[in-house]
Write a protein that holds these residues in place. Structure first.
Motif, short mmCIF file in Angstrom:
data_model
loop_
_atom_site.label_atom_id
_atom_site.label_comp_id
_atom_site.label_asym_id
_atom_site.label_seq_id
_atom_site.Cartn_x
_atom_site.Cartn_y
_atom_site.Cartn_z
N GLN A 5 0.83 -1.21 0.00
CA GLN A 5 0.00 0.00 0.00
C GLN A 5 0.86 1.26 0.00
O GLN A 5 2.05 1.21 0.29
CB GLN A 5 -0.89 0.03 1.25
N LEU A 6 0.20 2.38 -0.31
CA LEU A 6 0.83 3.69 -0.14
C LEU A 6 0.69 4.12 1.32
O LEU A 6 -0.35 3.89 1.92
CB LEU A 6 0.13 4.73 -1.02
N HIS A 7 1.75 4.74 1.87
CA HIS A 7 1.69 5.16 3.27
C HIS A 7 2.20 6.57 3.45
O HIS A 7 2.99 7.06 2.65
CB HIS A 7 2.56 4.24 4.13
N ARG A 8 1.75 7.20 4.55
CA ARG A 8 2.37 8.45 4.98
C ARG A 8 2.26 8.51 6.50
O ARG A 8 1.59 7.68 7.11
CB ARG A 8 1.72 9.67 4.35
N PHE A 9 2.96 9.46 7.09
CA PHE A 9 2.72 9.76 8.50
C PHE A 9 2.55 11.27 8.62
O PHE A 9 2.68 12.00 7.63
CB PHE A 9 3.84 9.23 9.41
N GLU A 10 2.22 11.73 9.84
CA GLU A 10 1.92 13.14 10.07
C GLU A 10 3.10 14.04 9.68
O GLU A 10 4.25 13.70 9.93
CB GLU A 10 1.63 13.34 11.56
N GLY A 30 14.10 9.90 3.03
CA GLY A 30 12.81 9.20 3.04
C GLY A 30 11.92 9.67 4.18
O GLY A 30 10.73 9.88 4.01
N VAL A 31 12.52 9.86 5.36
CA VAL A 31 11.74 10.32 6.52
C VAL A 31 11.19 11.72 6.27
O VAL A 31 10.02 12.01 6.55
CB VAL A 31 12.62 10.30 7.79
N LEU A 32 12.03 12.60 5.73
CA LEU A 32 11.61 13.99 5.54
C LEU A 32 10.49 14.12 4.51
O LEU A 32 9.56 14.90 4.68
CB LEU A 32 12.81 14.85 5.12
N VAL A 33 10.55 13.33 3.44
CA VAL A 33 9.68 13.61 2.31
C VAL A 33 8.39 12.78 2.34
O VAL A 33 7.43 13.11 1.65
CB VAL A 33 10.45 13.41 0.98
N THR A 34 8.36 11.71 3.13
CA THR A 34 7.18 10.84 3.12
C THR A 34 5.86 11.57 3.42
O THR A 34 4.85 11.29 2.77
CB THR A 34 7.39 9.65 4.08
N PRO A 35 5.81 12.53 4.38
CA PRO A 35 4.54 13.20 4.61
C PRO A 35 4.02 13.94 3.37
O PRO A 35 2.83 14.19 3.25
CB PRO A 35 4.86 14.20 5.73
N ILE A 36 4.92 14.31 2.43
CA ILE A 36 4.48 15.04 1.24
C ILE A 36 4.17 14.09 0.09
O ILE A 36 3.11 14.15 -0.52
CB ILE A 36 5.56 16.04 0.75
N THR A 37 5.13 13.20 -0.23
CA THR A 37 4.99 12.43 -1.46
C THR A 37 4.43 11.03 -1.23
O THR A 37 4.20 10.31 -2.20
CB THR A 37 6.36 12.27 -2.15
N LEU A 38 4.24 10.63 0.02
CA LEU A 38 3.84 9.26 0.38
C LEU A 38 4.96 8.27 -0.01
O LEU A 38 5.83 8.60 -0.80
CB LEU A 38 2.54 8.83 -0.30
#
Lengths: 319, 290
Positions: B116-121, B203-211
C-alpha cells in the motif's frame, strides 16, 4: 563428437530438447511454458551478441520488445498490414531506432551506458503508457492472431493453438540461435569479441570499434523486437509492461545467469527463469526476492554464468 | 509570477531529495568506484520503516531515528555480503549485483511491510504558508532545511575531521591511502552506512508530502543518478546543484509542458548531459591511461 564443431553441438542439442520435451508434456499448459521459454530465449540470444560477444550492457532492451509487440497490435488496425508484415515492420523500426540512438549512446561506457540505455527504455515505456489514444494506455490492447492456424485448417491440418505456437517459436529460436552462432565464428564475430576483451587493443589492430558496437546493438534490438512480436501475437494482447524496466532486467538476468558468452547457456538461463515462476504458484509474492538473489549470487560466485562454469568444471575434471 | 514561484517551491522540495540521493551515490562512488543502483531503496526503507514503527506505537521521532539506524545497517550488510565478495569484478558485474540488491530489497519490503501507499503526520502541521502569492507546506521547509543541514554537516566532516579526510584520501587513491595507514575496509563500510543513512533521512523527511510504498526506489535511484551525473559524478557540491536543478526542471516541465511527461525530463536530462558534456557541470574530465 570430435569432428563436430561447438556450433553443431549446440544446435543439435537444442533440436533434440525441442523434439523430446513434448513427450513429457501432460497438458497443453506445458506447451505454453515451452513457448514462453523459446520467446524469451530469442530475446536473450540477441543479448548474447551485445553483452557476451561485444561486452556492452543494455538495461533498456525491453523497449525494443515493446516496439515489436505494439507494431503487431497497431499495424494491422491502422495500416491494414497482415501480422507477419507488422512483425517485420516492428523489426525494421527497432533496428532503425537502435541505429539512431546507438551512435551517441554506445560512446558511453560502464555505468553511463547502463543508465543511458535504461533511460531510453523507460522513455519508450512512458510513451506506450501515456499515449492512450493510440496504445490503449496502461490497460493495453488486443492483438490480431497470426492467422497461421486458420491457414493450416483451410488445407485440412488441425493443430491446437498451444502446440502450434510451441513449434513456431522453437523454429524462430533455432533460426536466431543459428544466426548468432554463425556470427560467433565469423570474422565479424571475432571483431566483436575482441571488443569485449579490450577496446583499446581491438582499436590498435584496426577494428572499427564504434561500427561493430553499433552493429551488435542493432542486431540485438531486432532479436528483442521479434521476441516482443511473438509474445504479443501468442497472448493476443499487449500492455506497456512488456517494455518495462523489470522485463529489461529479467532479460539481462537470464543472459548472465546461463552465461552471457554462450548461446546455449543464455537459452538455458532463459528457460530456468521462465519456468521457475510457472512451477511455483507461491512464487508470485517472492518473485522480486528470488530474482534479486539469483542476480547477486550468480554474479558473485559464477561470474561467467551457469553453463560455462559447469563446462569448465567438468572439462577440468576430465583433463 | 506566483505560478513560477509555486513551481520553484515544489521543484526545490523534490530537488532537495534528489540532491540527497545523489549525495549517497557520490559518497559510495568516491570510496569504492561502485555505482550503487540500490540507493533509492534506502529512501524507501527510511520512509517505510518509520511508517511501520510508528504504527506499532513507537513515537514518531524515535521511529525516525530507528529507521535511519536500520537502513544504515542494511547499507553495511549490502557492502559486506554483496559488494566486498565481488571486488575486482567488472563494472557490468557490479551493476548487475547492485540492481539485484535493489530488486531483492524491494521484494523483502513488499513482504515485511505491504504493497500500500503510506504516509505519517507532517512534523509541523499541514497549514500552507503563503509567500508572494504562492504557498509552501511546512514539511517542504523541513525537507529543504534537513538537506541543508546534512550538506553542511558533511562539509565539516570531510574538511575538519581526520576520518573525513581519510575518506577523501581513499577516494583519491586506495592503495596510497592504505600505505599511509588508513583502514580502507572501514572507510568502505562507513561510506555505505553514511549514504544509506542519508537516503533514509531523505525518506523520513519527504514521506509526509509524497507518500511512500515498497516500489518508489527505482525512480528515485534513477533521478538521483541523473542529478549526480548532471553535477559531475563524484562531486558532492555537484550532487547538490544537480539535484536542485533536476527538481526545478521537473517542476517546470510539469507546470508548463506536460505533467504526464514530467518524469521523462530526468531521462532527457541524463541523455543530454551524457551526449553534450559527459563529465557533468562540475566533473573533471576523466583521463584514461592505457
Amino acid at each position: 563428437m570430435r569432428h563436430l564443431t561447438p556450433k553443431a553441438i549446440t544446435l543439435l542439442a537444442l533440436v533434440a530438447l525441442i523434439l523430446v520435451a513434448p513427450l513429457f508434456f501432460p497438458s497443453s499448459f506445458y506447451y505454453r511454458v515451452g513457448t514462453l521459454m523459446f520467446i524469451n530465449g530469442l530475446a536473450v540470444t540477441g543479448l548474447v551478441i551485445l553483452i557476451g560477444y561485444a561486452g556492452q550492457i543494455s538495461l533498456g532492451h525491453a523497449g525494443f520488445c515493446g516496439i515489436g509487440a505494439y507494431a503487431c497490435a497497431l499495424a494491422p488496425v491502422h495500416l491494414g498490414l497482415p501480422p507477419v508484415l507488422a512483425m517485420l515492420l516492428g523489426a525494421v523500426i527497432s533496428g532503425a531506432l537502435a541505429y539512431l540512438v546507438g551512435r551517441p549512446i554506445l560512446r558511453l561506457k560502464g555505468h553511463y551506458l547502463a543508465v543511458a540505455t535504461l533511460g531510453f527504455g523507460i522513455l519508450i515505456f512512458m510513451v506506450l503508457s501515456n499515449e492512450s489514444w493510440l496504445t490503449g494506455g496502461p490497460d493495453g490492447m488486443q492483438v490480431e492472431d497470426l492467422g497461421l492456424r486458420a491457414l493450416l485448417k483451410s488445407v485440412g491440418i488441425s493443430v491446437p493453438a498451444a502446440e502450434l505456437w510451441y513449434w513456431l517459436s522453437a523454429l524462430v529460436l533455432l533460426l536466431g540461435a543459428a544466426l548468432a552462432l554463425n556470427l560467433h565464428t565469423s570474422s565479424t564475430g571475432r571483431a566483436l569479441r575482441s571488443l569485449h576483451d579490450s577496446e583499446i587493443a581491438a582499436r590498435t589492430v584496426g577494428v572499427d570499434v564504434a561500427h561493430f558496437k553499433l552493429m551488435a546493438f542493432v542486431i540485438s534490438a531486432v532479436y528483442a523486437s521479434v521476441s516482443g512480436s511473438l509474445l504479443a501475437m501468442m497472448n493476443k494482447f499487449v500492455s506497456p509492461d512488456i517494455a518495462g524496466f523489470l522485463h529489461s532486467v529479467q532479460l539481462v538476468t537470464m543472459t548472465v545467469l546461463g552465461g552471457a558468452g554462450s548461446v546455449f547457456g543464455a537459452i538455458t538461463g532463459a528457460s530456468i527463469l521462465t519456468a521457475l515462476p510457472q512451477g511455483l504458484t507461491i512464487f508470485h509474492d517472492y518473485e522480486h526476492i528470488v530474482l534479486g538473489l539469483i542476480m547477486m549470487l550468480v554474479m558473485i560466485f559464477l561470474r561467467e554464468g551457469l553453463v560455462p562454469s559447469l563446462i569448465k568444471r567438468f572439462s577440468r575434471r576430465q583433463g | 509570477m506566483s505560478d513560477l514561484l509555486q513551481f520553484v517551491f515544489s521543484g526545490l522540495t523534490v530537488g532537495a531529495v534528489y540532491a540527497l540521493v545523489a549525495l549517497g551515490f557520490t559518497i559510495i562512488y568516491n570510496a569504492s568506484d561502485v555505482v550503487n543502483f540500490s540507493q533509492g531503496e534506502f529512501v524507501m526503507l527510511g520512509g517505510m520503516s518509520t511508517v511501520f514503527l510508528s504504527a506499532a506505537g513507537v513515537p514518531l521521532p524515535a521511529a525516525a531515528i530507528l529507521a535511519v539506524v536500520i537502513t544504515a545497517a542494511v547499507g553495511v550488510a549490502l557492502n559486506k555480503f554483496a559488494i566486498e565478495p565481488a571486488r575486482n569484478a567488472s563494472v557490468v558485474t557490479i551493476i548487475i549485483i547492485t540492481i539485484g540488491a535493489s530488486i531483492f530489497l524491494r521484494g523483502v519490503a513488499q513482504i515485511v511491510f505491504d504493497k500500500q501507499l503510506h504516509r505519517f503526520e507532517s512534523f509541523s502541521g499541514d497549514a500552507p504558508i503563503e509567500i508572494l502569492g504562492a504557498t509552501i507546506l511546512p514539511q517542504s521547509i523541513w525537507v529543504i532545511f534537513g538537506a541543508s543541514v546534512i550538506f553542511a554537516a558533511l562539509y565539516v566532516f570531510f574538511t575538519r575531521t581526520l576520518t573525513g579526510k581519510a575518506v577523501l584520501a581513499t577516494a583519491n587513491n586506495r592503495l596510497a591511502a592504505r600505505l599511509v595507514g588508513i583502514n580502507t575496509n572501514f572507510i568502505m563500510t562507513l561510506s555505505f552506512a553514511l549514504s544509506a543513512a542519508i537516503g533514509a533521512v531523505a525518506g523520513v523527511l519527504v514521506t509526509p508530502i509524497t507518500l511512500t510504498s515498497y516500489d518508489i526506489g527505482i525512480a528515485l535511484a534513477l533521478k538521483g543518478f541523473a542529478a549526480a551525473m548532471l553535477g559531475g559524478m563524484g562531486n558532492p557540491f555537484g550532487a547538490l546543484v544537480g539535484g536542485l536543478l533536476l527538481g526545478l526542471i521537473e517542476a517546470l516541465t510539469a507546470g508548463y509542458i506536460s505533467s504526464t511527461y514530467k518524469d521523462a525530463a530526468a531521462f532527457i536530462v541524463i541523455l543530454a548531459v551524457l551526449f553534450i558534456m559527459p563529465s557533468g557541470l562540475f566533473g573533471r574530465a576523466a583521463v584514461n591511461r592505457v
